[in-house]
Design an enzyme around this catalytic site. Structure first.
Site, PDB file in Angstrom:
ATOM      1  N   ARG A   1       0.848  -1.202   0.000  1.00 51.03           N
ATOM      2  CA  ARG A   1       0.000   0.000   0.000  1.00 51.03           C
ATOM      3  C   ARG A   1       0.882   1.250   0.000  1.00 51.03           C
ATOM      4  O   ARG A   1       0.632   2.209  -0.732  1.00 51.03           O
ATOM      5  CB  ARG A   1      -0.930  -0.007   1.224  1.00 51.03           C
ATOM      6  CG  ARG A   1      -2.070  -1.003   1.110  1.00 51.03           C
ATOM      7  CD  ARG A   1      -3.086  -0.839   2.237  1.00 51.03           C
ATOM      8  NE  ARG A   1      -2.698  -1.471   3.477  1.00 51.03           N
ATOM      9  CZ  ARG A   1      -3.070  -2.698   3.866  1.00 51.03           C
ATOM     10  NH1 ARG A   1      -3.851  -3.425   3.091  1.00 51.03           N
ATOM     11  NH2 ARG A   1      -2.691  -3.186   5.025  1.00 51.03           N
TER      12      ARG A   1
ATOM     13  N   ASN B   1     -19.547  -5.107  -8.505  1.00 54.65           N
ATOM     14  CA  ASN B   1     -18.663  -6.179  -8.945  1.00 54.65           C
ATOM     15  C   ASN B   1     -17.585  -5.540  -9.829  1.00 54.65           C
ATOM     16  O   ASN B   1     -17.896  -4.865 -10.808  1.00 54.65           O
ATOM     17  CB  ASN B   1     -19.490  -7.186  -9.752  1.00 54.65           C
ATOM     18  CG  ASN B   1     -18.669  -8.396 -10.154  1.00 54.65           C
ATOM     19  OD1 ASN B   1     -17.454  -8.310 -10.331  1.00 54.65           O
ATOM     20  ND2 ASN B   1     -19.340  -9.513 -10.300  1.00 54.65           N
TER      21      ASN B   1
ATOM     22  N   CYS C   1      -3.056 -13.070  -4.942  1.00 55.35           N
ATOM     23  CA  CYS C   1      -2.737 -13.833  -3.731  1.00 55.35           C
ATOM     24  C   CYS C   1      -3.091 -15.306  -3.940  1.00 55.35           C
ATOM     25  O   CYS C   1      -3.337 -16.036  -2.989  1.00 55.35           O
ATOM     26  CB  CYS C   1      -3.440 -13.247  -2.515  1.00 55.35           C
ATOM     27  SG  CYS C   1      -5.211 -13.121  -2.681  1.00 55.35           S
TER      28      CYS C   1
HETATM   29  N1  SAH Z   1      -6.933  -4.232  -1.233  1.00 59.76           N
HETATM   30  C1  SAH Z   1      -7.522  -4.584   0.028  1.00 59.76           C
HETATM   31  C2  SAH Z   1      -7.752  -6.060   0.187  1.00 59.76           C
HETATM   32  C3  SAH Z   1      -8.600  -6.672  -0.888  1.00 59.76           C
HETATM   33  S1  SAH Z   1      -9.228  -8.239  -0.492  1.00 59.76           S
HETATM   34  C4  SAH Z   1      -6.687  -4.029   1.159  1.00 59.76           C
HETATM   35  O1  SAH Z   1      -5.584  -3.535   0.920  1.00 59.76           O
HETATM   36  O2  SAH Z   1      -7.142  -4.099   2.298  1.00 59.76           O
HETATM   37  C5  SAH Z   1     -10.334  -8.536  -1.790  1.00 59.76           C
HETATM   38  C6  SAH Z   1     -11.614  -7.719  -1.749  1.00 59.76           C
HETATM   39  O3  SAH Z   1     -12.302  -8.009  -2.954  1.00 59.76           O
HETATM   40  C7  SAH Z   1     -12.582  -8.052  -0.639  1.00 59.76           C
HETATM   41  O4  SAH Z   1     -12.889  -6.878   0.069  1.00 59.76           O
HETATM   42  C8  SAH Z   1     -13.848  -8.571  -1.327  1.00 59.76           C
HETATM   43  O5  SAH Z   1     -15.044  -8.098  -0.736  1.00 59.76           O
HETATM   44  C9  SAH Z   1     -13.696  -7.997  -2.704  1.00 59.76           C
HETATM   45  N2  SAH Z   1     -14.309  -8.724  -3.822  1.00 59.76           N
HETATM   46  C10 SAH Z   1     -14.357 -10.052  -4.053  1.00 59.76           C
HETATM   47  N3  SAH Z   1     -14.891 -10.307  -5.260  1.00 59.76           N
HETATM   48  C11 SAH Z   1     -15.186  -9.104  -5.809  1.00 59.76           C
HETATM   49  C12 SAH Z   1     -15.738  -8.699  -7.056  1.00 59.76           C
HETATM   50  N4  SAH Z   1     -16.092  -9.589  -7.994  1.00 59.76           N
HETATM   51  N5  SAH Z   1     -15.889  -7.381  -7.271  1.00 59.76           N
HETATM   52  C13 SAH Z   1     -15.534  -6.470  -6.346  1.00 59.76           C
HETATM   53  N6  SAH Z   1     -14.988  -6.796  -5.161  1.00 59.76           N
HETATM   54  C14 SAH Z   1     -14.816  -8.096  -4.897  1.00 59.76           C
END
Ligand code: SAH
Length: 388
Positions: A206, A271, A332
């Site tokens: 980040r 989404n 990941c």
């Molecule tokens: N970047 C974040 C962590 C992301 S984890 C950080 O630094 O804290 C992945 C995220 O993707 C989760 O919050 C989950 O709710 C979201 N997610 C999963 N599938 C998704 C989709 N199809 N569209 C949008 N968000 C999604």
């Protein structure tokens, strides 16, 4: 003679692998009970290791030590306190992983610190059986305000365990815990948040991403609680849009943006596959796009479809990137190697007709160490690319 497990001759490349599969075991006497620690002998009958046992799991034995030493209460205390000591002093109010399973010689155990609170995640029966010793060790080494358990991970089913959450020490937290991450203030919901409350593994990524955010319009896809967004905004981004499919995540992201002085920052519940498609079709552009999706591949069987998923979001993002723009692309998925991930990014860039330069290839932060003996426990890839 005390009951001990005896192995078949192990393949040389698995000589020190902490996971011992059923097929590698010649003999496991019934006196060795599931959840207990047992001595492990090599195929010649010499001492090899001490490991905890669970016949319900494909990984029947998980090695705790290669030394012939007793694994008792004092041993657990030592392992836990050594892991904590390796992290060095914690930034006041900061958040850090204190124990990273195999990486710290404690398979099945994760401990995260959020300021004065600790969150424990137990994924195996062997650790479940020593929960009290772990709590004691944490109490002594860290002196936390409280300890909360978030053992709600799918791996537990493979061990024959139920999901378990709740307070292990202290009173339940009254509200979300505020932590600092560099210049950012972030609220963490340790009881209901994803993972143990925050994706701590992305902490340094980040900060790295934010180094490119100044004066750019930033799109943060799969934003969760807006960690990348807060850092980007603090680093001087012109505008930040955060997108996540979860309403709860979006609420947290809004709270975090407000807490850091950006109450008007855009947070969209959608989404990302749809958002990226619609936005690129509409001709939108961004100076920086961050993609940090959940693991699309959990096992080898889903790897191919996962790669298609990664390609699609990266292709859409690349189409919207301004000249000179920055793409921060993460994965990941454990089964996807860093090399294959680069292959996916290459293929997306080729389809988009974009020339990209790799400016940073990043992975886990040092508080998420990976055991060299268990390379498949490494999973995080974060590539920062610039459009030429
Ligand atoms: N970047 C974040 C962590 C992301 S984890 C950080 O630094 O804290 C992945 C995220 O993707 C989760 O919050 C989950 O709710 C979201 N997610 C999963 N599938 C998704 C989709 N199809 N569209 C949008 N968000 C999604």
């Amino acid at each position: 003679m005390i009951a001990a497990a005896r192995l078949r001759a192990r393949k040389p490349e698995r000589a020190r692998h902490p996971w011992i599969f059923e097929g590698e075991i010649a003999e496991l006497p019934h006196e060795v009970k599931d959840g207990e620690v047992t001595a492990v002998l090599d195929h010649r009958g010499s001492f090899l290791a001490r490991a905890y046992c669970n016949r319900r799991s494909k990984i029947v034995l998980r090695v705790l030590t290669w030394q012939d030493e007793p694994v008792d209460g004092a041993w657990w205390k030592r392992r836990v306190s050594e892991a904590i000591a390796r992290r060095g002093p914690l930034q006041a109010g900061g958040a850090l992983r204190l124990v990273n399973a195999e990486g710290d010689g404690l398979p099945g155990l994760v401990v995260d610190a959020y300021a004065r609170w600790l969150v424990v995640q137990i994924s195996t029966l062997g650790i479940e059986c020593v929960r009290d010793a772990i709590v004691e060790a944490l109490k002594e080494s860290y002196v936390p305000d409280g300890i909360y358990e978030r053992s709600d991970v799918p791996e537990r089913e493979l061990e024959g365990l139920q999901q378990r959450t709740g307070v292990l020490l202290g009173d339940p937290p009254k509200e979300k815990i505020e932590i600092v991450e560099g210049a950012a203030r972030l609220l963490v919901d340790i009881e209901r948040g994803q993972k143990t409350g925050l994706f701590l593994d992305q902490r340094l990524n980040r900060a790295a991403a934010a180094a490119y955010s100044r004066d750019r319009s930033v799109l943060n896809c799969f934003a969760y609680s807006g960690g990348f967004s807060v850092h980007a905004a603090l680093a001087g981004a012109r505008a930040v849009t955060s997108v996540d499919i979860s309403a709860e995540a979006c609420r947290l992201a809004r709270e975090n943006m407000s807490l850091n002085g950006f109450p008007d920052s855009e947070v969209i519940e959608a989404n990302c596959f749809t958002y990226l498609r619609d936005a690129s079709d509409a001709g939108k552009t961004y100076g920086q796009i961050i993609l940090d999706p959940p693991a699309f591949a959990r096992g080898k069987a889903t790897l191919e479809s996962a790669m298609r998923g990664y390609k699609e979001i990266n292709l859409r993002a690349l189409k919207m990137l301004e000249p000179g723009g920055i793409l921060v692309s993460c994965s990941c998925s454990r089964p996807l190697s860093p090399r294959d991930f680069l292959g996916v990014l290459w293929s997306a860039a080729a389809d988009a007709g974009r020339s990209m330069q790799i400016v940073e290839e990043r992975g886990h932060p040092p508080d998420h160490p990976v055991s060299l003996d268990a390379p498949e426990t490494s999973y995080l890839k974060c590539v920062i690319l610039r459009a030429l």
